[in-house]
Design a protein around this motif. Structure first.
Motif, PDB file in Angstrom:
ATOM      1  N   SER A 265       0.835  -1.196   0.000  1.00 30.46           N
ATOM      2  CA  SER A 265       0.000   0.000   0.000  1.00 30.46           C
ATOM      3  C   SER A 265       0.877   1.256   0.000  1.00 30.46           C
ATOM      4  CB  SER A 265      -0.940  -0.058   1.207  1.00 30.46           C
ATOM      5  OG  SER A 265      -1.968   0.884   1.104  1.00 30.46           O
TER       6      SER A 265
ATOM      7  N   THR B 241      -0.433  -1.971  -4.285  1.00 32.62           N
ATOM      8  CA  THR B 241       0.049  -0.599  -4.372  1.00 32.62           C
ATOM      9  C   THR B 241       0.082  -0.144  -5.819  1.00 32.62           C
ATOM     10  OG1 THR B 241       1.815   0.889  -3.593  1.00 32.62           O
ATOM     11  CG2 THR B 241       2.508  -1.221  -4.550  1.00 32.62           C
TER      12      THR B 241
ATOM     13  N   TRP C 133     -10.281  -3.286   3.915  1.00 33.80           N
ATOM     14  CA  TRP C 133      -9.130  -4.058   3.453  1.00 33.80           C
ATOM     15  C   TRP C 133      -9.448  -5.537   3.275  1.00 33.80           C
ATOM     16  CZ3 TRP C 133      -5.418  -1.707   7.669  1.00 33.80           C
ATOM     17  CH2 TRP C 133      -5.219  -0.343   7.370  1.00 33.80           C
TER      18      TRP C 133
ATOM     19  N   THR D 254      -8.857  -0.181  -2.453  1.00 34.57           N
ATOM     20  CA  THR D 254      -7.964   0.959  -2.284  1.00 34.57           C
ATOM     21  C   THR D 254      -7.196   1.267  -3.560  1.00 34.57           C
ATOM     22  OG1 THR D 254      -7.718   0.374   0.055  1.00 34.57           O
ATOM     23  CG2 THR D 254      -6.126   1.935  -0.856  1.00 34.57           C
TER      24      THR D 254
ATOM     25  N   HIS E 158      -7.567  -5.817   0.044  1.00 34.04           N
ATOM     26  CA  HIS E 158      -6.304  -5.097   0.210  1.00 34.04           C
ATOM     27  C   HIS E 158      -5.348  -5.799   1.180  1.00 34.04           C
ATOM     28  CE1 HIS E 158      -3.810  -1.625  -0.332  1.00 34.04           C
ATOM     29  NE2 HIS E 158      -3.911  -1.198   0.912  1.00 34.04           N
TER      30      HIS E 158
END
Length: 240
Positions: free
Chosen positions: A75, A100, A136, A194, A220
C-alpha cells in the motif's frame, strides 16, 4: 541469505506480518519496520512525504549495517518501496510491490484522500482505524484477521493520519518505473477497494523485469486473507 525488509502501509505496523514469520523467516532474516507515527513508533515525529519515509527507512537499514536487501512494500509502503528503489537501486536484490501503485492520488479508491482526511478529523483515530481496516477485507468486519488488523491501525498517532494521506496525495512514481533495476513481483487482490486494477497494471507493464500475481477473492490484505498463497508466492519469487 539476503534479508527481506517489510514496509507497511497507511495505519499499519510491523505486527501485521505475523502470518508471514514462520514461512518467510525459515531461510532469511526478516526486518519489519514501524514507520514514524504508526505501530511501535507512534510517538516519533510524523513524516508527510513519501521521500521522507524512504529516507527514514534507508537510514534505519544503514544503522543496522544492512547493505543489500530484498524489499517488500504494501500500500503506502509500496510507494515508499518504489522511492527507495529509485534512491538506492544498487542495494535492492528483489522487489515486491504489493497492493500498491505509482499514482499517489489513488484513483478509484473507496473514498478520496480528502474525504478520508475530513472523516479522520471528525471521527478520531479509533473509529477511523476500524472503518478503514474493514475495507481491506472482502468479508469486512467479519473477516477472521480483521480485529487484529484494526487493533494495529488503532495504534496510529492522530497527526500521522493527515501526514500519511498528504504523503500519498503529493507523490507520483510514474517517472521511476522504467528505471527500476530489480526483478519485481507485483501482487494484487482482485477485490482491492484501495488500489484499482489500473494501479498494479501500470507497475506490471512499465517496470522492465516485472511479474504479476493476481489473487482472487481478496481485497487489500491478501497476506492476511490468504496467507498460505501469499507466502508461497513471495517465497517462490525470492528463491527463484
Amino acid at each position: 541469505m539476503t534479508p527481506l525488509v517489510f514496509v507497511h502501509g497507511f495505519m499499519g505496523g510491523s505486527a501485521q506480518w505475523a502470518l508471514q514469520q514462520d514461512t518467510l523467516a525459515a531461510s532469511r532474516e526478516l526486518i519489519a519496520v514501524d514507520l514514524p507515527g504508526f505501530g511501535e513508533n507512534r510517538d516519533l515525529p510524523v513524516i508527510n512525504t513519501i521521500k521522507g519515509f524512504a529516507d527514514w527507512v534507508i537510514a534505519k537499514l544503514d544503522a543496522k549495517g544492512i547493505g543489500t536487501f530484498n524489499l517488500m512494500g504494501h500500500s503506502m509502503g509500496g510507494m515508499i518501496a518504489q522511492q527507495i528503489a529509485h534512491q538506492v537501486p544498487d542495494r535492492i536484490e528483489k522487489l515486491v510491490l504489493y497492493g500498491t501503485g505509482p499514482n499517489g492520488l489513488l484513483p478509484g479508491r473507496f473514498e478520496t484522500i480528502e474525504q478520508s482526511k475530513i472523516r479522520a478529523q471528525q471521527d478520531g483515530v479509533r473509529k477511523t482505524a476500524r472503518r478503514i481496516s474493514a475495507t481491506w477485507f472482502v468479508d469486512s468486519t467479519i473477516a477472521p484477521e480483521y480485529p487484529a488488523c484494526a487493533a494495529i491501525a488503532e495504534q496510529s498517532a492522530a497527526k500521522a493520519l493527515a501526514a500519511g494521506l498528504d504523503a500519498m496525495r503529493d507523490w507520483s512514481g510514474m517517472e521511476f518505473l522504467k528505471t527500476v533495476a530489480s526483478e519485481t513481483l507485483v501482487i494484487w487482490g482482485d477485490s482491492d477497494r484501495t488500489y484499482q486494477w489500473s494501479q498494479p497494471e501500470l507497475l506490471w507493464r512499465h517496470i522492465p523485469n516485472a511479474h504479476l500475481a493476481v489473487v482472487p477473492g481478496c481485497a487489500h490484505a491478501v497476506h492476511l486473507e490468504k496467507p498460505q498463497i501469499f507466502n508461497m508466492l513471495v517465497e517462490d519469487f525470492l528463491r527463484t
